[in-house]
Design a protein around this motif. Structure first.
Motif, PDB file in Angstrom:
ATOM      1  N   PRO A  27       3.736  54.520  14.539  1.00  0.00           N
ATOM      2  CA  PRO A  27       3.078  55.197  15.658  1.00  0.00           C
ATOM      3  C   PRO A  27       3.891  55.108  16.955  1.00  0.00           C
ATOM      4  N   PRO A  28       3.893  56.193  17.730  1.00  0.00           N
ATOM      5  CA  PRO A  28       4.599  56.171  19.022  1.00  0.00           C
ATOM      6  C   PRO A  28       4.048  55.059  19.926  1.00  0.00           C
ATOM      7  N   GLY A  29       4.945  54.360  20.580  1.00  0.00           N
ATOM      8  CA  GLY A  29       4.564  53.301  21.499  1.00  0.00           C
ATOM      9  C   GLY A  29       4.319  51.948  20.851  1.00  0.00           C
ATOM     10  N   PHE A  30       4.387  51.879  19.534  1.00  0.00           N
ATOM     11  CA  PHE A  30       4.113  50.618  18.839  1.00  0.00           C
ATOM     12  C   PHE A  30       5.111  49.539  19.245  1.00  0.00           C
ATOM     13  N   GLY A  31       6.377  49.899  19.323  1.00  0.00           N
ATOM     14  CA  GLY A  31       7.414  48.929  19.662  1.00  0.00           C
ATOM     15  C   GLY A  31       7.382  48.490  21.107  1.00  0.00           C
ATOM     16  N   SER A  32       6.835  49.308  21.977  1.00  0.00           N
ATOM     17  CA  SER A  32       6.828  48.965  23.402  1.00  0.00           C
ATOM     18  C   SER A  32       5.463  48.464  23.886  1.00  0.00           C
ATOM     19  N   ASP A  33       4.497  48.363  23.009  1.00  0.00           N
ATOM     20  CA  ASP A  33       3.160  47.903  23.393  1.00  0.00           C
ATOM     21  C   ASP A  33       3.225  46.423  23.775  1.00  0.00           C
ATOM     22  N   ARG A  34       3.114  46.145  25.069  1.00  0.00           N
ATOM     23  CA  ARG A  34       3.286  44.790  25.588  1.00  0.00           C
ATOM     24  C   ARG A  34       2.173  43.835  25.145  1.00  0.00           C
ATOM     25  N   ARG A  35       1.045  44.369  24.705  1.00  0.00           N
ATOM     26  CA  ARG A  35      -0.024  43.498  24.200  1.00  0.00           C
ATOM     27  C   ARG A  35       0.463  42.687  23.002  1.00  0.00           C
ATOM     28  N   TYR A  36       1.462  43.209  22.310  1.00  0.00           N
ATOM     29  CA  TYR A  36       1.947  42.584  21.079  1.00  0.00           C
ATOM     30  C   TYR A  36       3.205  41.744  21.299  1.00  0.00           C
ATOM     31  N   HIS A  37       3.661  41.621  22.520  1.00  0.00           N
ATOM     32  CA  HIS A  37       4.939  40.946  22.776  1.00  0.00           C
ATOM     33  C   HIS A  37       4.857  39.432  22.794  1.00  0.00           C
ATOM     34  N   SER A  38       3.678  38.861  22.683  1.00  0.00           N
ATOM     35  CA  SER A  38       3.550  37.403  22.589  1.00  0.00           C
ATOM     36  C   SER A  38       2.740  37.073  21.341  1.00  0.00           C
ATOM     37  N   LEU A  39       2.914  35.872  20.839  1.00  0.00           N
ATOM     38  CA  LEU A  39       2.180  35.461  19.646  1.00  0.00           C
ATOM     39  C   LEU A  39       0.672  35.543  19.880  1.00  0.00           C
ATOM     40  N   ASN A  40       0.216  35.055  21.036  1.00  0.00           N
ATOM     41  CA  ASN A  40      -1.221  35.116  21.325  1.00  0.00           C
ATOM     42  C   ASN A  40      -1.717  36.554  21.378  1.00  0.00           C
ATOM     43  N   GLY A  41      -0.929  37.436  21.947  1.00  0.00           N
ATOM     44  CA  GLY A  41      -1.308  38.848  22.003  1.00  0.00           C
ATOM     45  C   GLY A  41      -1.362  39.469  20.618  1.00  0.00           C
ATOM     46  N   ARG A  42      -0.367  39.145  19.797  1.00  0.00           N
ATOM     47  CA  ARG A  42      -0.378  39.684  18.423  1.00  0.00           C
ATOM     48  C   ARG A  42      -1.562  39.138  17.645  1.00  0.00           C
ATOM     49  N   ASN A  43      -1.824  37.845  17.776  1.00  0.00           N
ATOM     50  CA  ASN A  43      -2.953  37.257  17.062  1.00  0.00           C
ATOM     51  C   ASN A  43      -4.276  37.884  17.513  1.00  0.00           C
ATOM     52  N   ALA A  44      -4.399  38.174  18.799  1.00  0.00           N
ATOM     53  CA  ALA A  44      -5.626  38.786  19.313  1.00  0.00           C
ATOM     54  C   ALA A  44      -5.828  40.199  18.778  1.00  0.00           C
ATOM     55  N   HIS A  45      -4.740  40.864  18.434  1.00  0.00           N
ATOM     56  CA  HIS A  45      -4.796  42.241  17.926  1.00  0.00           C
ATOM     57  C   HIS A  45      -4.327  42.319  16.472  1.00  0.00           C
ATOM     58  N   ARG A  46      -4.499  41.238  15.763  1.00  0.00           N
ATOM     59  CA  ARG A  46      -4.007  41.088  14.398  1.00  0.00           C
ATOM     60  C   ARG A  46      -4.449  42.222  13.481  1.00  0.00           C
ATOM     61  N   GLU A  47      -5.720  42.549  13.470  1.00  0.00           N
ATOM     62  CA  GLU A  47      -6.220  43.574  12.542  1.00  0.00           C
ATOM     63  C   GLU A  47      -5.602  44.934  12.824  1.00  0.00           C
ATOM     64  N   ALA A  48      -5.442  45.278  14.074  1.00  0.00           N
ATOM     65  CA  ALA A  48      -4.825  46.564  14.429  1.00  0.00           C
ATOM     66  C   ALA A  48      -3.360  46.594  13.985  1.00  0.00           C
ATOM     67  N   ILE A  49      -2.659  45.492  14.210  1.00  0.00           N
ATOM     68  CA  ILE A  49      -1.254  45.411  13.793  1.00  0.00           C
ATOM     69  C   ILE A  49      -1.143  45.498  12.278  1.00  0.00           C
ATOM     70  N   LEU A  50      -1.965  44.720  11.582  1.00  0.00           N
ATOM     71  CA  LEU A  50      -1.907  44.725  10.118  1.00  0.00           C
ATOM     72  C   LEU A  50      -2.197  46.103   9.551  1.00  0.00           C
ATOM     73  N   ALA A  51      -3.114  46.841  10.160  1.00  0.00           N
ATOM     74  CA  ALA A  51      -3.424  48.193   9.675  1.00  0.00           C
ATOM     75  C   ALA A  51      -2.189  49.097   9.776  1.00  0.00           C
ATOM     76  N   VAL A  52      -1.492  49.019  10.889  1.00  0.00           N
ATOM     77  CA  VAL A  52      -0.290  49.834  11.080  1.00  0.00           C
ATOM     78  C   VAL A  52       0.793  49.419  10.073  1.00  0.00           C
ATOM     79  N   VAL A  53       1.033  48.122   9.953  1.00  0.00           N
ATOM     80  CA  VAL A  53       2.087  47.640   9.064  1.00  0.00           C
ATOM     81  C   VAL A  53       1.750  47.961   7.611  1.00  0.00           C
TER      82      VAL A  53
END
Length: 189
Positions: A64-90
């Motif tokens: 998806p466009p913007g996935f690589g630049s989404d700053r919410r995902y740039h830290s471990l805590n941010g990725r963990n907080a959005h884990r389900e959304a990330i896993l769906a994309v991956v």
């Protein structure tokens, strides 16, 4: 093999009891097993810089466009907080590709990854063969047996298994004699 769970439990004074969540680690996004069109693979992009390389590569290769630049995902805590959304994309991205294609892309950006192998693939793996991880032994009753060798190696120690496992009780008389039992006492036992 449970070092992560052990550390969570012991370092929290027993207050954190890790729970099984499936094929990934909920406190270490993105690390886990994902299904491709022709098999499964492990992806380990949980460290911040690895995640950023992974997310940018995924976006550049049909994600998806913007996935690589989404700053919410740039830290471990941010990725963990959005884990389900990330896993769906991956999961969607991996699920549309072959294992070899994904591994080539991940290898090109230094992301730890590997195909999940069936046991026949493991035994045929060149590294397993080079490390002599499967040995052959001659068993007096069963003939030639192929067995897993010891997985650890020491520089000054031969860890090769040189004899087959004994039958139940095979050495009892010898051990008892070594402990001082007489032939009569051994017979009585």
């Amino acid at each position: 093999m449970h070092e992560y769970a052990v550390q969570c439990y012991t370092l929290s004074g027993g207050t954190v009891l890790p729970q099984q969540t499936g094929h990934d680690m909920p406190t270490s996004t993105l690390y886990g097993v994902f299904r491709a069109t022709d098999g499964d693979l492990v992806i380990a992009a949980q460290v911040d810089d690895a995640w950023q390389r992974f997310a940018a590569m995924l976006e550049a290769n049909g994600g998806p466009p913007g996935f690589g630049s989404d700053r919410r995902y740039h830290s471990l805590n941010g990725r963990n907080a959005h884990r389900e959304a990330i896993l769906a994309v991956v999961r969607d991205w991996v699920g549309a590709r072959r294992v070899a294609e994904i591994l080539a892309l991940l290898d090109g950006i230094d992301i730890p990854s590997a195909k999940v192998q069936r046991i026949d693939e493991v035994l045929a793996d060149p590294q397993i063969q080079a490390r002599n991880m499967v040995i052959e032994q001659q068993h007096p009753r069963y003939g030639t047996l192929r067995l897993a060798n010891l997985p650890f190696r020491f520089s000054d120690c031969d860890t090769t298994i040189h004899q087959v496992a004994p039958d139940l009780g095979q050495h009892n008389a010898e051990v008892a004699a070594g402990l001082g039992f007489s032939t009569e006492e051994i017979t009585a036992l």
